[in-house]
Scaffold this motif. Structure first.
Motif, mmCIF file in Angstrom:
data_model
loop_
_atom_site.group_PDB
_atom_site.id
_atom_site.type_symbol
_atom_site.label_atom_id
_atom_site.label_comp_id
_atom_site.label_asym_id
_atom_site.label_seq_id
_atom_site.Cartn_x
_atom_site.Cartn_y
_atom_site.Cartn_z
ATOM 1 N N PHE A 75 -13.579 3.265 -4.737
ATOM 2 C CA PHE A 75 -12.780 3.895 -3.688
ATOM 3 C C PHE A 75 -11.364 4.160 -4.187
ATOM 4 C CE2 PHE A 75 -9.796 3.347 -0.122
ATOM 5 C CZ PHE A 75 -10.158 4.441 0.641
ATOM 6 N N LEU A 76 -10.741 3.165 -4.810
ATOM 7 C CA LEU A 76 -9.376 3.330 -5.315
ATOM 8 C C LEU A 76 -9.320 4.342 -6.459
ATOM 9 C CD1 LEU A 76 -8.180 -0.378 -5.181
ATOM 10 C CD2 LEU A 76 -7.387 1.515 -3.745
ATOM 11 N N GLU A 77 -10.339 4.351 -7.315
ATOM 12 C CA GLU A 77 -10.375 5.332 -8.405
ATOM 13 C C GLU A 77 -10.510 6.747 -7.871
ATOM 14 O OE1 GLU A 77 -13.520 3.995 -10.941
ATOM 15 O OE2 GLU A 77 -12.286 2.387 -11.801
ATOM 16 N N GLY A 102 3.443 -3.320 6.779
ATOM 17 C CA GLY A 102 2.257 -3.793 6.085
ATOM 18 C C GLY A 102 1.537 -2.724 5.293
ATOM 19 N N ASN A 103 1.909 -1.472 5.473
ATOM 20 C CA ASN A 103 1.333 -0.374 4.689
ATOM 21 C C ASN A 103 2.323 0.045 3.615
ATOM 22 O OD1 ASN A 103 -1.037 -0.203 6.228
ATOM 23 N ND2 ASN A 103 0.021 1.035 7.747
ATOM 24 N N ILE A 104 1.788 0.577 2.527
ATOM 25 C CA ILE A 104 2.626 1.011 1.419
ATOM 26 C C ILE A 104 2.310 2.471 1.135
ATOM 27 C CG2 ILE A 104 3.157 0.639 -1.011
ATOM 28 C CD1 ILE A 104 2.253 -2.266 -0.572
ATOM 29 N N ILE A 105 3.341 3.290 1.067
ATOM 30 C CA ILE A 105 3.175 4.699 0.724
ATOM 31 C C ILE A 105 3.543 4.837 -0.743
ATOM 32 C CG2 ILE A 105 3.928 7.055 1.159
ATOM 33 C CD1 ILE A 105 4.526 6.171 4.028
ATOM 34 N N VAL A 106 2.602 5.374 -1.520
ATOM 35 C CA VAL A 106 2.808 5.502 -2.962
ATOM 36 C C VAL A 106 2.581 6.944 -3.396
ATOM 37 C CG1 VAL A 106 2.179 3.123 -3.460
ATOM 38 C CG2 VAL A 106 0.426 4.858 -3.483
ATOM 39 N N ASN A 107 3.178 7.284 -4.517
ATOM 40 C CA ASN A 107 2.982 8.590 -5.138
ATOM 41 C C ASN A 107 2.166 8.355 -6.398
ATOM 42 O OD1 ASN A 107 3.157 11.243 -5.747
ATOM 43 N ND2 ASN A 107 5.315 11.212 -6.337
ATOM 44 N N ILE A 120 -1.688 3.100 1.678
ATOM 45 C CA ILE A 120 -2.735 2.087 1.581
ATOM 46 C C ILE A 120 -2.232 0.797 2.210
ATOM 47 C CG2 ILE A 120 -3.838 3.039 -0.477
ATOM 48 C CD1 ILE A 120 -2.388 0.965 -2.130
ATOM 49 N N GLY A 121 -3.159 -0.035 2.638
ATOM 50 C CA GLY A 121 -2.815 -1.320 3.227
ATOM 51 C C GLY A 121 -2.398 -2.314 2.161
ATOM 52 N N LYS A 122 -1.733 -3.373 2.613
ATOM 53 C CA LYS A 122 -1.249 -4.387 1.688
ATOM 54 C C LYS A 122 -2.399 -5.079 0.963
ATOM 55 C CE LYS A 122 2.214 -7.955 1.365
ATOM 56 N NZ LYS A 122 3.228 -8.696 2.059
ATOM 57 N N ASP A 123 -3.529 -5.259 1.642
ATOM 58 C CA ASP A 123 -4.669 -5.913 0.993
ATOM 59 C C ASP A 123 -5.204 -5.077 -0.168
ATOM 60 O OD1 ASP A 123 -5.492 -4.009 2.826
ATOM 61 O OD2 ASP A 123 -7.395 -5.010 3.233
ATOM 62 N N MET A 124 -5.248 -3.755 -0.009
ATOM 63 C CA MET A 124 -5.675 -2.881 -1.102
ATOM 64 C C MET A 124 -4.627 -2.858 -2.211
ATOM 65 S SD MET A 124 -8.566 -1.282 -0.930
ATOM 66 C CE MET A 124 -9.796 -0.732 0.189
ATOM 67 N N ALA A 125 -3.352 -2.851 -1.839
ATOM 68 C CA ALA A 125 -2.272 -2.815 -2.826
ATOM 69 C C ALA A 125 -2.267 -4.086 -3.683
ATOM 70 C CB ALA A 125 -0.930 -2.634 -2.144
ATOM 71 N N ASN A 126 -2.731 -5.196 -3.121
ATOM 72 C CA ASN A 126 -2.797 -6.439 -3.888
ATOM 73 C C ASN A 126 -3.850 -6.381 -4.994
ATOM 74 O OD1 ASN A 126 -0.726 -7.873 -2.634
ATOM 75 N ND2 ASN A 126 -2.082 -8.572 -1.007
ATOM 76 N N LYS A 127 -4.810 -5.477 -4.876
ATOM 77 C CA LYS A 127 -5.870 -5.343 -5.877
ATOM 78 C C LYS A 127 -5.458 -4.459 -7.055
ATOM 79 C CE LYS A 127 -9.708 -6.016 -2.640
ATOM 80 N NZ LYS A 127 -8.988 -6.894 -1.791
ATOM 81 N N ILE A 128 -4.337 -3.752 -6.912
ATOM 82 C CA ILE A 128 -3.861 -2.848 -7.962
ATOM 83 C C ILE A 128 -2.749 -3.564 -8.730
ATOM 84 C CG2 ILE A 128 -2.804 -0.613 -8.440
ATOM 85 C CD1 ILE A 128 -3.938 0.279 -5.682
#
Length: 69
Positions: free
Chosen positions: A26-28, A46-51, A59-67
């Motif tokens: 999903f992340l890929e 709790g959400n992070i906006i990334v470029n 993405i949510g913080k839980d997903m961001a912790n996996k990157i």
């Protein structure tokens, strides 16, 4: 360091994507692949906006912790 710990405006290079197989795929598909440049735009509730790859993605913080960057 996890993506969730980066400060706004800070660029980084993705080193590794953690999580189970379906989460990694999903992340890929969103563009989060090892070696890609990523910049945190902002943290909001709790959400992070990334470029990443010329696209802005929230993405949510839980997903961001996996990157890991």
């Amino acid at each position: 360091m996890p993506l969730s710990m980066m400060k706004a405006g800070e660029p980084g290079t993705i080193k590794r994507i953690g999580g189970r197989g379906d989460t990694r795929r999903f992340l890929e598909n969103l563009g989060f692949v090892a070696g890609s440049m990523v910049t945190v735009i902002s943290h909001m509730g709790g959400n992070i906006i990334v470029n990443v790859k010329d696209s802005r993605i929230a993405i949510g913080k839980d997903m961001a912790n996996k990157i890991l960057v």
